[in-house]
Design a protein around this motif. Structure first.
Motif, PDB file in Angstrom:
ATOM      1  N   TRP A 108      -1.054  11.556   7.261  1.00 55.80           N
ATOM      2  CA  TRP A 108      -1.058  10.394   6.400  1.00 55.80           C
ATOM      3  C   TRP A 108      -0.934   9.115   7.218  1.00 55.80           C
ATOM      4  O   TRP A 108      -0.093   9.013   8.098  1.00 55.80           O
ATOM      5  N   LYS A 109      -1.753   8.131   6.887  1.00 55.88           N
ATOM      6  CA  LYS A 109      -1.621   6.770   7.417  1.00 55.88           C
ATOM      7  C   LYS A 109      -1.333   5.890   6.204  1.00 55.88           C
ATOM      8  O   LYS A 109      -2.172   5.732   5.318  1.00 55.88           O
ATOM      9  N   SER A 110      -0.140   5.346   6.157  1.00 61.70           N
ATOM     10  CA  SER A 110       0.299   4.589   4.979  1.00 61.70           C
ATOM     11  C   SER A 110      -0.273   3.182   4.975  1.00 61.70           C
ATOM     12  O   SER A 110      -0.364   2.527   6.019  1.00 61.70           O
ATOM     13  N   ASN A 111      -0.650   2.726   3.786  1.00 58.80           N
ATOM     14  CA  ASN A 111      -1.203   1.383   3.603  1.00 58.80           C
ATOM     15  C   ASN A 111      -0.287   0.460   2.807  1.00 58.80           C
ATOM     16  O   ASN A 111      -0.262  -0.737   3.057  1.00 58.80           O
ATOM     17  N   TYR A 112       0.408   0.994   1.821  1.00 64.61           N
ATOM     18  CA  TYR A 112       1.317   0.146   1.038  1.00 64.61           C
ATOM     19  C   TYR A 112       2.356   0.992   0.309  1.00 64.61           C
ATOM     20  O   TYR A 112       2.166   2.186   0.083  1.00 64.61           O
TER      21      TYR A 112
END
Length: 175
Positions: A108-112
């Motif tokens: 996972w690469k978190s954005n918000y």
């Protein structure tokens, strides 16, 4: 003496009602929750501690730390996956994740992250975190990218439940 006691009690009640109204008016309403009967319940900005918990939860998934995930789940944990999966209980969740981590190696690469809260019609405080992520995983030997949105219910500092919504990234969006 009775009059003084009554006046003191009335003063305390009046002040406590005033403080509640003052506290509610200082909160920022950010939207509303629609109850089953159509009633609109105000949503307010939530506590950042819930965001910190959910961020730590996602990090534990990226690190494959099943013990940390187990510890953060509430006693009556439940999850709803993007393909209709219903995971009922922490043991089922850990078993699902162990198999999925091995098979697909998701990252996972978190954005918000957005925290919100409201009081439901039963006067119970509900705290949610909504988050957006880019997820890469291996399916049948090929790396795929999807976008995910999570809605997580936080109760007493634990993950009680969450929903995962997922969409494949369009080929024009891939790097």
């Amino acid at each position: 003496m009775k009059k003084q006691l009554l006046l003191t009690l009335l003063a305390v009640l009046t002040l406590s009602c005033t403080n509640t109204q003052k506290q509610e008016s200082t909160q920022s309403q950010i939207g509303f929750e629609i109850a089953d009967d159509g009633t609109k319940l105000p949503l307010y900005a939530g506590a950042l501690s819930t965001v910190e918990l959910w961020e730590k939860y996602i990090k534990a998934h990226n690190e494959r730390d099943l013990d940390a995930i187990r510890e953060m789940n509430a006693e009556n944990f439940k999850a709803y996956g993007p393909n209709g999966e219903i995971i009922d209980g922490t043991d089922a969740h850990i078993e699902f994740l162990a198999t999925w981590f091995e098979a697909a190696n998701p990252k996972w690469k978190s954005n918000y992250f957005i925290a919100n809260k409201f009081t439901n019609q039963k006067d119970k405080l509900r705290e949610w975190v909504t988050s957006g992520h880019e997820v890469s995983m291996t399916v049948e030997g090929e790396t795929i990218e999807v976008g995910q949105v999570h809605d997580a219910l936080i109760v007493d500092g634990k993950i009680q439940m969450f929903y995962v919504y997922e969409i494949a990234k369009a080929s024009s969006e891939e790097e």
